[in-house]
Design a protein around this motif. Structure first.
Motif, PDB file in Angstrom:
ATOM      1  N   GLU A 264     -83.873 140.424 -61.715  1.00 32.38           N
ATOM      2  CA  GLU A 264     -84.363 139.572 -60.088  1.00 32.38           C
ATOM      3  C   GLU A 264     -84.205 138.181 -60.437  1.00 32.38           C
ATOM      4  O   GLU A 264     -85.559 138.011 -61.082  1.00 32.38           O
ATOM      5  CB  GLU A 264     -84.730 140.596 -58.732  1.00 32.38           C
ATOM      6  N   LEU A 265     -84.168 137.296 -59.972  1.00 36.84           N
ATOM      7  CA  LEU A 265     -85.012 135.811 -59.502  1.00 36.84           C
ATOM      8  C   LEU A 265     -85.372 135.796 -58.016  1.00 36.84           C
ATOM      9  O   LEU A 265     -84.998 136.211 -56.998  1.00 36.84           O
ATOM     10  CB  LEU A 265     -84.123 134.363 -59.240  1.00 36.84           C
ATOM     11  N   CYS A 266     -86.833 135.814 -57.612  1.00 40.40           N
ATOM     12  CA  CYS A 266     -87.792 136.263 -56.312  1.00 40.40           C
ATOM     13  C   CYS A 266     -87.933 134.410 -55.683  1.00 40.40           C
ATOM     14  O   CYS A 266     -88.426 133.756 -56.647  1.00 40.40           O
ATOM     15  CB  CYS A 266     -88.813 136.142 -56.437  1.00 40.40           C
TER      16      CYS A 266
ATOM     17  N   GLY B 240     -94.721 134.908 -53.373  1.00 40.35           N
ATOM     18  CA  GLY B 240     -94.417 134.513 -54.508  1.00 40.35           C
ATOM     19  C   GLY B 240     -92.726 134.175 -54.600  1.00 40.35           C
ATOM     20  O   GLY B 240     -91.845 134.244 -53.837  1.00 40.35           O
ATOM     21  N   VAL B 241     -93.190 134.309 -56.349  1.00 45.74           N
ATOM     22  CA  VAL B 241     -92.151 133.358 -57.105  1.00 45.74           C
ATOM     23  C   VAL B 241     -92.419 133.729 -58.291  1.00 45.74           C
ATOM     24  O   VAL B 241     -92.619 134.010 -58.699  1.00 45.74           O
ATOM     25  CB  VAL B 241     -92.191 131.985 -57.408  1.00 45.74           C
ATOM     26  N   GLY B 242     -89.995 134.344 -58.788  1.00 44.78           N
ATOM     27  CA  GLY B 242     -90.852 134.419 -60.055  1.00 44.78           C
ATOM     28  C   GLY B 242     -89.593 135.499 -60.574  1.00 44.78           C
ATOM     29  O   GLY B 242     -88.655 135.441 -60.069  1.00 44.78           O
ATOM     30  N   VAL B 243     -89.423 136.477 -61.936  1.00 39.66           N
ATOM     31  CA  VAL B 243     -88.632 137.452 -62.489  1.00 39.66           C
ATOM     32  C   VAL B 243     -89.584 138.681 -62.216  1.00 39.66           C
ATOM     33  O   VAL B 243     -90.452 138.403 -63.157  1.00 39.66           O
ATOM     34  CB  VAL B 243     -87.865 136.211 -63.366  1.00 39.66           C
ATOM     35  N   HIS B 244     -88.164 139.240 -61.446  1.00 37.35           N
ATOM     36  CA  HIS B 244     -88.509 140.919 -62.344  1.00 37.35           C
ATOM     37  C   HIS B 244     -87.074 141.597 -63.379  1.00 37.35           C
ATOM     38  O   HIS B 244     -86.131 141.214 -63.023  1.00 37.35           O
ATOM     39  CB  HIS B 244     -88.435 141.691 -60.609  1.00 37.35           C
TER      40      HIS B 244
END
Length: 265
Positions: free
Chosen positions: A147-149, A166-170
């Motif tokens: 996921e890219l948030c 919130g931003v980033g990678v899961h």
């Protein structure tokens, strides 16, 4: 002035929400229907003055009473697929107990493997709600689930005129992706803001109002669908606070890398 160099990109997906209803060539009006059904996950929304308003209404039921009975969602996504009924094969398998309740034929309207995706939206300060734009793997294979948030905003994180975004990678079930996620402070909580993510196999960069706020070294390198959504969460006593809940979306855009200039002959 912006940190995004759009000369590097070519526009390939755009919705300004100018029509009277959702464009079915761009959006699937459902939320992970394989774990529930198309009918049960149909979003509540309205369009007026070229703005999409996602809503959670008083008479709206949880999107999946069996698996997630305290969460209410109005979501638009750009792809869907699943394995057969009763299988565990489906997008965004967020709990081990999930099984396909309604089989979904593979439908991909927009799912870039790299590019730039942007949204202009205004979140809700409701403490029991959350608004987001995510890019999540179609999962043609289980590990392609990262996921890219682009932006994830909980109403409880809006305090006065400042909100945490919130931003980033899961990674979810992608063993090659790190979990690299954070929040950034954004002033002007009651205003529209532009949120963007640009990514390739070399990593991802996240922007708010054109300014770079976060970079990560790894990003998914496979097709990602867009998920544009409003959530509402039940309180421990079962209440949901004030209803309806809503968030507003002005536009969504997707860009692919620009083709290189041809070599002179």
């Amino acid at each position: 002035m912006t940190d995004i160099d759009r000369s590097r990109w070519e526009l390939e997906f755009e919705d300004d929400f100018d029509g009277n209803d959702i464009d079915p060539s761009r959006w699937i009006p459902a939320y992970l229907p394989q774990w529930s059904s198309r009918a049960a996950t149909r979003p509540r929304y309205s369009l007026r003055n070229s703005v999409l308003t996602l809503r959670i209404d008083e008479d709206q039921a949880p999107w999946s009473p069996e698996f997630d009975g305290t969460t209410y969602v109005s979501n638009l996504q750009t792809a869907v697929r699943s394995g057969p009924l009763g299988s565990r094969d489906g997008q965004h398998r967020f709990a081990d107990a999930l099984v396909v309740r309604e089989e979904q034929q593979r439908e991909v309207l927009y799912a870039p493997s790299e590019g730039l995706v942007e949204v202009r939206m205004r979140a809700t300060p409701d403490p029991d709600a959350m608004a987001a734009l995510w890019l999540i793997g179609i999962e043609d294979s289980p590990e392609q689930s990262g996921e890219l948030c682009v932006a994830e905003i909980f109403g409880r994180d809006i305090r006065g005129q400042t909100m945490k975004v919130g931003v980033g990678v899961h990674p979810h079930h992608d063993p090659d992706l790190p979990d690299d996620f954070t929040t950034v402070d954004v002033p002007g909580a009651d205003e529209f803001h532009e949120y963007a993510a640009a990514w390739s196999a070399d990593g991802a960069r996240f922007y708010v109002d054109g300014r770079l706020v976060r970079s990560v070294a790894r990003a998914p390198a496979y097709p990602l669908m867009l998920m544009l959504d409003l959530y509402a969460f039940a309180r421990p006593d079962g209440g949901r606070g004030a209803l309806p809940k809503s968030c507003e979306v002005d536009w969504v855009r997707g860009w692919r890398p620009a083709a290189p200039e041809p070599s002179p002959t």
